[in-house]
Design an enzyme around this catalytic site. Structure first.
Site, mmCIF file in Angstrom:
data_model
loop_
_atom_site.group_PDB
_atom_site.id
_atom_site.type_symbol
_atom_site.label_atom_id
_atom_site.label_comp_id
_atom_site.label_asym_id
_atom_site.label_seq_id
_atom_site.Cartn_x
_atom_site.Cartn_y
_atom_site.Cartn_z
ATOM 1 N N TYR A 111 0.825 -1.196 0.000
ATOM 2 C CA TYR A 111 0.000 0.000 0.000
ATOM 3 C C TYR A 111 0.862 1.251 0.000
ATOM 4 O O TYR A 111 1.989 1.259 0.496
ATOM 5 C CB TYR A 111 -0.946 0.012 1.208
ATOM 6 C CG TYR A 111 -0.246 -0.032 2.551
ATOM 7 C CD1 TYR A 111 0.178 1.138 3.196
ATOM 8 C CD2 TYR A 111 -0.002 -1.245 3.197
ATOM 9 C CE1 TYR A 111 0.816 1.100 4.432
ATOM 10 C CE2 TYR A 111 0.633 -1.296 4.425
ATOM 11 C CZ TYR A 111 1.040 -0.123 5.039
ATOM 12 O OH TYR A 111 1.678 -0.162 6.254
ATOM 13 N N ILE A 121 -0.381 2.396 9.729
ATOM 14 C CA ILE A 121 0.525 2.659 8.614
ATOM 15 C C ILE A 121 1.968 2.438 9.072
ATOM 16 O O ILE A 121 2.416 3.052 10.039
ATOM 17 C CB ILE A 121 0.335 4.091 8.090
ATOM 18 C CG1 ILE A 121 -1.130 4.308 7.682
ATOM 19 C CG2 ILE A 121 1.284 4.361 6.940
ATOM 20 C CD1 ILE A 121 -1.655 3.324 6.646
ATOM 21 N N GLU A 122 2.662 1.569 8.352
ATOM 22 C CA GLU A 122 4.011 1.202 8.754
ATOM 23 C C GLU A 122 5.019 1.371 7.619
ATOM 24 O O GLU A 122 6.106 0.764 7.661
ATOM 25 C CB GLU A 122 4.020 -0.228 9.290
ATOM 26 C CG GLU A 122 3.098 -0.403 10.493
ATOM 27 C CD GLU A 122 3.187 -1.771 11.139
ATOM 28 O OE1 GLU A 122 4.279 -2.379 11.075
ATOM 29 O OE2 GLU A 122 2.172 -2.224 11.693
ATOM 30 N N LYS A 123 4.657 2.166 6.621
ATOM 31 C CA LYS A 123 5.618 2.543 5.588
ATOM 32 C C LYS A 123 5.118 3.789 4.871
ATOM 33 O O LYS A 123 3.915 4.014 4.775
ATOM 34 C CB LYS A 123 5.851 1.405 4.597
ATOM 35 C CG LYS A 123 4.609 0.927 3.845
ATOM 36 C CD LYS A 123 4.974 -0.204 2.898
ATOM 37 C CE LYS A 123 3.764 -0.708 2.145
ATOM 38 N NZ LYS A 123 4.125 -1.784 1.196
#
Length: 322
Positions: free
Chosen positions: A113, A152-154
């Site tokens: 994503y 959200i991790e990027k």
């Protein structure tokens, strides 16, 4: 005049009740959907332990991708059960007063994503609203989920635009839904969600006090408590803060034994006016470890009654701690 003034107070209080996200008696939020062994959604809601359930995850979207989701063994991914069959389970949870949110994002190693522009953020917001928040038919059936969670991790870009567009929908459609964010615990900088959180549009902030040694529980509670205080100063008072934790030692570095959480962490955390509760990763580990059973009575806090204060020429509802 007196009757008009009373009518105005009643109207404002009713509007406040509908749209406010301020805490009531606190509670536990839990991520569900990442292990088929955790049991079904209704069983989780029937446990009586959770105030919020986060469906994890919509893990593919944005930048021209066809949206996709991963609810482990519960539906679609090789299972015979389609995710639309979750509609009745979601409704049963909501009928119990449990808020059910869709979590978007997830860990980078099994997710795909990103957002490519402000315009793309608007496109994703349209999709989320139409398919999960409006009651139109979508991947989970004809559901009206209670909100969207940003795990959200990027990448850092355009999540603030997504939050603003979703906020536009809840302000203009006549139906309030919730926005939450699950940032990692470091604050300088805030990874990935710094710009989004700066919009002050998130009702719930589920701070992940794990997998980051500088602000997670290792040999003592100082790192967690110091980080918590930083988040209290950083987050507006109308945004509710949760202490995000692994529900078992197998769920991530930073697991806090229940007795330590009850005796040392929660008494400190509850001093913050915007403390709301504890977030757990995840339902499967909680089932295995019985963590929520061990902490629930300590997570709760006094209810926050509504008072009416006179401000200038108007009457405005306000919330204060009992």
């Amino acid at each position: 005049m007196a009757s008009q003034r009373l009518a105005s107070i009643i109207l404002l209080l009713s509007l406040f009740t509908i749209s406010s996200s301020r805490p009531d008696n606190g509670g536990i939020a839990v991520y569900w959907g990442q292990d088929g062994r955790e049991g079904d959604l209704v069983t989780a809601c029937n446990s009586g332990n959770y105030k919020i359930v986060l469906l994890a995850f919509l893990n593919k979207f944005g930048a021209g991708r066809t949206p996709a989701w991963n609810f482990a063994g519960h539906c679609d991914n090789g299972a015979s059960k389609k995710c639309t069959e979750l509609e009745s389970e979601i409704r049963q949870c909501q009928e119990k007063g449990i808020r059910v949110l869709l979590s978007i994002g997830g860990a980078p190693h099994y997710s795909d994503y990103s957002l490519s522009s402000p315009e793309n953020a608007k496109e994703v917001a349209d999709y989320l609203y139409e398919r999960f928040l409006s009651g139109q038919f979508g991947p989970l059936g004809n559901v009206m989920l209670d909100g969207i969670d940003f795990d959200i991790e990027k990448t850092e870009d355009y999540w603030d635009d997504l939050a603003r567009k979703l906020d536009f929908f809840r302000r203009t459609t006549g139906r309030y839904f919730y926005l939450s964010a699950a940032p990692q615990c470091p604050t300088n900088p805030i990874y990935y969600l710094g710009k989004a959180i700066a919009t002050k549009l998130f009702d719930y902030i589920f701070v992940q006090f794990y997998n980051n040694p500088s602000c997670s529980y290792t040999t003592g509670t100082n790192a967690v408590l110091n980080s918590w205080d930083q988040w209290v100063d950083l987050v507006p008072s109308n945004n509710s803060l949760f202490v995000g934790l692994p529900a078992a030692s197998s769920a991530g570095n930073g697991y806090i034994p229940a007795e330590v959480l009850n005796d040392q962490v929660l008494p400190h955390a509850k001093q913050a006016s915007n403390y709301e509760g504890v977030m757990l990763w995840d339902r499967y580990r909680d089932v295995q470890n019985g963590y929520s059973n061990s902490i629930l009575s300590n997570v709760l806090k006094s209810k926050l009654p509504v008072s009416v204060e006179s401000v200038s020429d108007g009457i405005y509802p306000s919330v204060y701690k009992a």
